[in-house]
Scaffold this motif. Structure first.
Motif, short mmCIF file in Angstrom:
data_model
loop_
_atom_site.label_atom_id
_atom_site.label_comp_id
_atom_site.label_asym_id
_atom_site.label_seq_id
_atom_site.Cartn_x
_atom_site.Cartn_y
_atom_site.Cartn_z
N ILE A 73 0.58 -4.54 -47.83
CA ILE A 73 0.06 -3.79 -46.67
C ILE A 73 0.49 -4.54 -45.43
O ILE A 73 0.19 -5.73 -45.28
CB ILE A 73 -1.48 -3.69 -46.75
N LEU A 74 1.25 -3.88 -44.59
CA LEU A 74 1.72 -4.53 -43.37
C LEU A 74 0.74 -4.24 -42.24
O LEU A 74 0.12 -3.18 -42.21
CB LEU A 74 3.10 -3.98 -43.00
N ASP A 75 0.63 -5.15 -41.27
CA ASP A 75 -0.35 -4.91 -40.21
C ASP A 75 0.11 -3.84 -39.22
O ASP A 75 -0.68 -3.22 -38.56
CB ASP A 75 -0.73 -6.22 -39.50
N THR A 76 1.42 -3.61 -39.18
CA THR A 76 1.92 -2.58 -38.27
C THR A 76 2.01 -1.21 -38.92
O THR A 76 2.37 -0.24 -38.28
CB THR A 76 3.34 -2.94 -37.78
N GLN A 77 1.71 -1.14 -40.23
CA GLN A 77 2.03 0.08 -40.94
C GLN A 77 1.05 1.19 -40.61
O GLN A 77 -0.17 0.99 -40.62
CB GLN A 77 2.10 -0.25 -42.44
N PRO A 78 1.56 2.39 -40.27
CA PRO A 78 0.67 3.52 -40.00
C PRO A 78 0.04 4.02 -41.29
O PRO A 78 0.48 3.66 -42.38
CB PRO A 78 1.61 4.55 -39.40
N GLY A 79 -0.99 4.85 -41.15
CA GLY A 79 -1.73 5.30 -42.33
C GLY A 79 -0.93 6.14 -43.29
O GLY A 79 -1.25 6.21 -44.46
N ASN A 80 0.17 6.76 -42.82
CA ASN A 80 0.90 7.66 -43.70
C ASN A 80 2.07 6.97 -44.40
O ASN A 80 3.00 7.61 -44.83
CB ASN A 80 1.39 8.89 -42.93
N ALA A 81 2.03 5.65 -44.46
CA ALA A 81 3.12 4.93 -45.13
C ALA A 81 2.57 3.99 -46.19
O ALA A 81 1.46 3.47 -46.05
CB ALA A 81 3.93 4.13 -44.11
N SER A 82 3.35 3.82 -47.25
CA SER A 82 3.02 2.83 -48.28
C SER A 82 4.24 1.94 -48.46
O SER A 82 5.36 2.44 -48.50
CB SER A 82 2.73 3.50 -49.62
N CYS A 83 3.99 0.64 -48.53
CA CYS A 83 5.13 -0.28 -48.54
C CYS A 83 5.13 -1.18 -49.77
O CYS A 83 4.10 -1.46 -50.37
CB CYS A 83 5.12 -1.14 -47.28
N TRP A 84 6.33 -1.60 -50.14
CA TRP A 84 6.53 -2.55 -51.24
C TRP A 84 7.28 -3.76 -50.69
O TRP A 84 8.25 -3.62 -49.93
CB TRP A 84 7.36 -1.91 -52.35
N GLY A 85 6.82 -4.92 -51.03
CA GLY A 85 7.47 -6.15 -50.58
C GLY A 85 8.50 -6.60 -51.61
O GLY A 85 8.24 -6.58 -52.80
N VAL A 86 9.67 -6.97 -51.09
CA VAL A 86 10.74 -7.41 -51.98
C VAL A 86 11.06 -8.86 -51.65
O VAL A 86 11.22 -9.21 -50.48
CB VAL A 86 11.99 -6.53 -51.80
N HIS A 87 11.13 -9.67 -52.67
CA HIS A 87 11.44 -11.07 -52.50
C HIS A 87 12.93 -11.26 -52.71
O HIS A 87 13.43 -11.08 -53.81
CB HIS A 87 10.63 -11.88 -53.53
N LEU A 88 13.65 -11.60 -51.63
CA LEU A 88 15.11 -11.75 -51.74
C LEU A 88 15.44 -12.96 -52.58
O LEU A 88 14.65 -13.91 -52.69
CB LEU A 88 15.72 -11.89 -50.34
N SER A 89 16.63 -12.92 -53.17
CA SER A 89 17.00 -14.01 -54.09
C SER A 89 17.20 -15.32 -53.32
O SER A 89 16.97 -16.40 -53.85
CB SER A 89 18.25 -13.65 -54.86
N GLN A 90 17.66 -15.24 -52.06
CA GLN A 90 17.73 -16.47 -51.27
C GLN A 90 17.38 -16.17 -49.80
O GLN A 90 17.53 -15.03 -49.35
CB GLN A 90 19.11 -17.11 -51.38
N ALA A 91 16.91 -17.19 -49.13
CA ALA A 91 16.44 -17.00 -47.76
C ALA A 91 17.59 -16.59 -46.85
O ALA A 91 18.73 -17.04 -47.00
CB ALA A 91 15.81 -18.29 -47.25
#
Lengths: 602, 80
Positions: free
Chosen positions: A96-114
């Protein structure tokens, strides 16, 4: 009170929020190509994008967002980094992102390297949604085509600002009823193109509605139960129980099979005429049945790399119609089970339905392992609800076969990957099955043995007693015969023994005779104790004659030995002993005659 | 699939091609020894019957029949 797990969850979420809040400031999407494939009942969305770190610190997080109402129908999500196709998908989890509006759902992806400041990276996002194309009109008649509505946004929903983006919608046909224009947007054939749009801010959205013809059959398996049964005698059974429906525009009005068959191209274009199943190459013994019985309207093609089964249900499926059936087949054990080491085995085979182009609302996979299997561990390509405490009683089971149950909802063809189960099974444990069969047969023999020992006579009358006595008599006579034959044999040995060891042989024979004397006496006693037995005299005279026979036979052998020791020739010996030999032969005849007489009485 | 991963495939303890032959031979041997068991049962009386002989005949017969039935089941596609 909050449980410890909830506390951990909350802190994990708040940590994510902090990390992603930073990430949104750091990242910018330079170039995004979105392709939405609407040619089937699914909506397959692909994002090919380049992200750039525009901040001052490195970051390893990327967030992918979809409209909230679509997210509920998200079946499959895969994010791959870089250009190569075989790169492993990156782990993704809801955030859940703090900027995300109510009509969006988000998934966090962990990149293989920074991602270092100023650096770029390429990502491919692949998402499959079910039931996003809604039939409109919701009810159609048999000859009408199926039209659907699809709602989306002309801009890709993303927490990041996007420098350039384009979207292509691939439609099943060129027949497009209406579409929302948002310049620059074009419609050519079955392709709709939106964009390129420049410099869109984060979470920018502009709704669009597409109304078009989609005659793809909306085959939806409401419930699928697969049962995989392993036999170490060389086979893997697979049986699938389907509850399938056509999830498209509902059929209304009458339905005519005649019209349907006369004009298959235009009549009922969206109906399900047949289902195609792709089975492994070595599949055999297929069957397709329902509650009535075998459904004979199906065909099988054995190909080089697969077995293709064309299943025709008893009736075509129109929108809203349902069908239930069972589909099963067998496969050789060696193609699907491997021996890892010692008694450790690994079963691996495709997880989901072999039917092409279906979505599965609720999948249950039951893996039935041979009786005696233990230490069962599944390994699935994605998380599944697992329980392993089931038992199934099948052929020749006593304690039941262990059943591992895997469950998942909302599956699409992309889920049909291989899964594996490792287990431990002593190699000799399969011998229990023939042993059970042997015990069962042995029990039948035991029954016979018990039966012949039972006495079913109601009254023990004189007839019964006479029969008993006769049986006993037969038994005694045959024992007597055997005993006498043994005695004769003991003496006869002496004739063939050479001179050197004849004394020892004679002593042995005499001892044997002496020993059997006692048995003879006992037998004689049993004879006389027989109820109503009147032949005691005959038995006594037989035994007397036999004893005399053995005596004279022994004497004959004694004389022959002493004559041989004197050095006489064989011719002379036989002429001297001729009379004696005759005497023995006469006695033998006498004994045989008496014995026969006794046997005849019995 | 397992072959592609370089794993040793698991085979049945006896090659499947032998199942029909084994079923026929073992069941024939089993029926023969069953016959000899019954011949023994009906030709002896309760005075002359020998339990040890009965047991040995019936154990041989049930081993042959038990394994014969197993291979018959496997031959007909009932993988127990």
């Amino acid at each position: 009170m909050l449980s410890p797990t909830r506390l951990i969850l909350i802190s994990a979420v708040s940590l994510y929020i902090a990390v992603y809040a930073d990430a949104q400031e750091l990242l910018e999407i330079q170039d995004l190509d979105r392709e939405v494939d609407l040619t089937s009942q699914l909506a397959k969305v692909t994002h090919s994008l380049t992200i750039k770190n525009v901040g001052k610190v490195q970051t390893q997080q990327y967030a992918v967002c979809f409209p909230a109402d679509a997210s509920a129908q998200l079946a499959f999500l895969e994010v791959v980094e870089g250009e190569s196709d075989d790169a492993a998908p990156l782990p993704a989890s809801p955030v859940i992102l703090d900027t995300q509006p109510g009509n969006a759902s988000c998934w966090g992806v962990h990149l293989s390297q920074a991602l270092q400041p100023g650096a770029t990276s390429e990502l491919d996002v692949y998402a499959v949604f079910t039931k996003l194309q809604h039939a409109f009109p919701a009810h159609i008649q048999q000859a009408e085509p199926q039209r659907v509505l699809y709602q989306d946004s002309a801009y890709v929903l993303s927490p990041y600002s996007i420098a350039t983006q384009t979207t292509k919608f691939k439609l099943p046909t060129r027949r497009l009823e209406s579409w929302t224009k948002h310049a620059p947007s074009t419609h050519t054939g079955s392709l709709l193109k939106y964009g390129p749009y420049k410099q869109t801010p984060g979470f920018a959205a502009t709704p669009l509605r597409l109304h078009y013809e989609n005659n793809a059959p909306f085959a939806e398996v409401m419930k699928l139960e697969r049962e995989i049964e392993v036999s170490h005698w060389g086979n893997v059974y697979v049986e699938e129980r389907y509850e399938l429906k056509h999830g498209g525009a509902k059929h209304q009005g009458v339905w005519s099979r005649l019209e349907y068959m006369q004009d298959p191209g235009r009549n009922g274009p969206a109906s399900i005429r047949e289902l195609v199943a792709h089975l492994p190459r070595s599949a055999r013994w297929l069957y397709f049945k329902d509650d009535i019985g075998n459904v004979s309207t199906s065909a099988v093609r054995f190909g080089f790399d697969k077995v293709e089964a064309l299943l025709h249900p008893r009736y075509p499926l129109f929108g809203g119609w349902k069908v239930q059936f069972t589909f099963g087949w067998s496969m050789p054990l060696r193609d699907f089970v491997a021996r890892l080491s010692g008694s450790h085995m690994q079963l691996s085979l495709p997880l989901s339905s072999p039917l092409q182009g279906v979505i599965v609302d609720d999948l249950t996979v039951k893996v039935v392992l041979p009786e005696g299997a233990s230490n069962i561990r599944p390994s699935t390509p994605f998380p599944m609800q697992t329980s392993g405490d089931g038992r199934k009683f099948s052929y020749l089971d006593t304690t039941g076969r262990p059943v591992l149950t895997l469950r998942k909802i909302n599956l699409v063809p992309d889920h049909n990957k291989e899964f594996s189960v490792t287990y431990q099974m002593p190699l000799l444990a399969i011998l229990w099955e023939p042993i059970y069969l042997t015990i069962a047969v042995m029990a039948a023999f035991g029954g016979v043995m018990a039966y012949v020992r039972c006495e079913f006579t109601i009254s023990r009358d004189s007839k019964w007693l006479a029969e008993q006595a006769r049986e006993k008599m037969v038994d005694l006579t045959s024992r007597l015969q055997a005993l006498l034959a043994g005695r004769s044999a003991a003496i006869a040995i002496l004739d063939d023994t050479d001179i050197a060891s004849v004394d020892l042989a004679r002593r042995t024979a005499e001892a044997a005779l002496h020993e059997s004397d006692a048995e003879l006496k006992e037998l004689q006693g049993e004879f006389t104790r027989l109820p109503g037995f009147k032949k005691g005299g005959e038995v006594a005279s037989l035994l007397e004659a036999e004893r005399a026979l053995q005596g004279s036979a022994l004497q004959l052998s004694h004389q022959r030995v002493s004559l041989l020791r004197e050095g006489l020739s064989t011719m002379e010996i036989s002429s001297r002993l001729e009379r004696h030999e005759q005497g023995v032969a006469e006695r033998q005849e006498d004994v045989a005659g008496q014995l026969e007489a006794l046997t005849l009485i019995a | 699939m397992s072959k592609a991963l370089g794993l040793q495939p698991l085979d049945s303890p006896i090659a499947e091609g032998w199942y029909p032959t084994l079923a026929v031979l073992l069941i024939l041997a089993g029926l023969g020894s069953t016959a000899s068991f019954f011949v023994y049962e009906v030709t002896t009386t309760k005075f002359s019957r020998n339990l040890r002989r009965e047991l040995s005949l019936s154990i041989v017969a049930s081993l042959f029949l038990g394994f014969g039935l197993l291979f018959l089941l496997l031959w007909t596609g009932v993988y127990v």
